[in-house]
Scaffold this active site. Sequence first.
Site, PDB file in Angstrom:
ATOM      1  N   HIS A  20      27.985 127.936  54.438  1.00  0.00           N
ATOM      2  CA  HIS A  20      28.169 128.647  53.245  1.00  0.00           C
ATOM      3  C   HIS A  20      29.231 128.046  52.710  1.00  0.00           C
ATOM      4  CE1 HIS A  20      25.507 132.135  54.258  1.00  0.00           C
ATOM      5  NE2 HIS A  20      25.762 131.598  55.442  1.00  0.00           N
ATOM      6  N   HIS A  60      25.661 129.248  47.617  1.00  0.00           N
ATOM      7  CA  HIS A  60      26.077 130.382  48.554  1.00  0.00           C
ATOM      8  C   HIS A  60      25.781 130.244  50.097  1.00  0.00           C
ATOM      9  CE1 HIS A  60      26.725 134.287  50.370  1.00  0.00           C
ATOM     10  NE2 HIS A  60      25.530 134.729  50.161  1.00  0.00           N
ATOM     11  N   GLU A  89      29.326 158.466  60.088  1.00  0.00           N
ATOM     12  CA  GLU A  89      29.174 157.762  61.133  1.00  0.00           C
ATOM     13  C   GLU A  89      29.580 156.123  61.005  1.00  0.00           C
ATOM     14  OE1 GLU A  89      26.638 161.655  61.785  1.00  0.00           O
ATOM     15  OE2 GLU A  89      27.024 160.021  60.344  1.00  0.00           O
ATOM     16  N   HIS A  96      17.295 165.945  66.802  1.00  0.00           N
ATOM     17  CA  HIS A  96      18.437 165.746  67.068  1.00  0.00           C
ATOM     18  C   HIS A  96      18.669 165.276  68.663  1.00  0.00           C
ATOM     19  CE1 HIS A  96      19.504 167.417  63.411  1.00  0.00           C
ATOM     20  NE2 HIS A  96      20.761 167.856  63.755  1.00  0.00           N
TER      21      HIS A  96
END
Length: 676
Positions: A39, A273, A417, A479
């Site tokens: 890049h 890029h 999280e 869960h």
Amino acid sequence: MGRVGRMTASGVDTDLEQRAINVIRGICMDGPQAANSGHPGTGMALAPLAHVLWTRVMNYDASCVDWPDRDRFVLSCGHASILLYSMLFLTGSSDLTLDDLRNFRQFGSKTPGHPEVHHTKGVEVTTGPLGQGFGNGVGMGIAERYLRSRFGADACDHYTFVIASDGDLEEGVSHEAASLAGHLKLGRLVYVYDDNHITIDGPTELSYTDDAGMRFESYGWHVDRIGEVANDTDALEAALRRAMAVEDAPSLVILRSHIGWPSPKFTDTEQAHGSPLGEDEVRATKEILGLPPDETFYVPDDVLEFYRDMGTRGRPAREEWEKRLASLAIDKAAWDACIDATGMNGWSSKLPTWSIGDKVATRKSSGACLQALVDVVPGLIGGGADLTGNTGTVIKDHGVQSADEPAGRQIYFGIREHGMGAVMNGMALHGGTIPVGGTFFNFSDYMRGAVRIAALSEAKVVYSWTHDSIGLGEDGPTHQPVEQLASLRAMPQIRVIRPADANESAVAWQVAIESNGPTALILTRQDLPVVLTPEQAQGLRNGAYVVAESDGVDDPDDDLDLVLIGTGSEVSVCLDAKPLLESDELKVRVVSMPCWELFALLDDDAQEAVLPSDVPTLAVEAASSFGWDRWSDDSVTFDHYGASAPGKVVLENFGYTAANVAERARQLLDELDEGD
């Protein structure tokens, strides 16, 4: 006394500066071109910014790159790694050579496609997946402020600089980390957003029309829109210094750059890029820059001398810091323990113990261990992703990390999280802290990207992942973890420990503090009987060990009929199944296997002593069967989702009872007999 001697480039010849910047651009073209991969465009556009950071702004000493009070630099857009490698080589902040730059992205080189901490000297964090470095910077800011508040500015007083791209800001982890940083009012964080309007697919407008400035202002950041000044070194320096002056908020400097500048064909294009420019375009661009068009990795002596001189300008500040630290009236034992990421003398003796017959959930025993260690392991700092009490990550009586209590040890990460995981990595790799983060085990999936980077980086973090099985009960399948244990065990360089009882959880904490790299504690919601003495539980260090065995076993190969392997809550089930099998005149061994990774480190003889290869083996674990064929002939596991009901009911219905384990063991023995 605080910070001294900020570096400046005053008096440097402007022509030399411009030629030096163009040399960076040349390397940023040559590296990807030589590799036929990489890049180039971002490095070309941001060469002036990198130059200003390394020669005018950042406080560092190239001869001592691990100086604790150095400024930190994070290239969150890690795909632009050739820019970082250029600066590390030019300033002498690494052992990189021109040959290493020539070997960019090649097998075994010191210049991999994305920066890797511990692999390349001078690289602070491993950045690859976009957004991770953004979160790492926030963690570094927390660690710096904690150390400065606890030990004083004479011991710790520095900044964290981060370059972030459109991709970093688009990834969700940056939203989580930025929100937390703004809430905590973290000064000393200076982020430069390279607003170049280009992604691999094309213009960012294809998918991204956010007003980044308004977004970050809403988070509570100081935002400075500096516009089209990517080639104006004085304007860049002024913006960075304005941001550094903001002490009560993180700063985002929005810079409009032109990727690939000054390539005639590929400026402001996606080609600049993600792909080399091509030999003809590199040659044409070098002619514009006044570089020898046919010479690759061109670094004239005066430019190299200039950068090497810049690399040493922080040495007096570093030497003064070392003298100052030696005379400071601080708790040196605590400081050393923080810097070494360990405990003070006798720290492990503070861990609690439990008696056989006690009943306690391992999330609670783990929380008791954390609380017992916080005074003797001064780097411990952390909390939960909103589930602080649920996950045993409460740190009482040591303050809440905030602008009002910058030395607070309790961090409320919020329902973030992924951000928590990336922030923890930054805290650990900054040095001075051992971060702890908790959530329900099922939601470890939300932080998995950061967990993988922690493993790759060998970041010393501790995960408190609780509600570890269908035993959590009523919350049901959404869960209840099933495949998480197997998936994490498949990840290299992470210890996954599922303690059988409270005493094993204490030993797990010992292992976490004594070891390098990440440790995952997999903990129960439900109470478990204490079945091991504190002395027995030390066997956890081997990953697997014998906890009970039938009488009369002199030679396991000849006398044993069966080995039951349990982990976590299923060890007690195996112990309850043992007498049922003994009533059939079978001789049985019960093994607790809390950590596959530690057991795999043992030699063959040591493993054979625990799990004899000629003895039938049945594993029992309330999770997926995947991987258990490595250690056992069969398993009592489940490869489906759970159910919503009280935890005990769910476990019983899915066969986690002594009677079912005994029956499955008999079936295994019958099948093996028939096979003979």
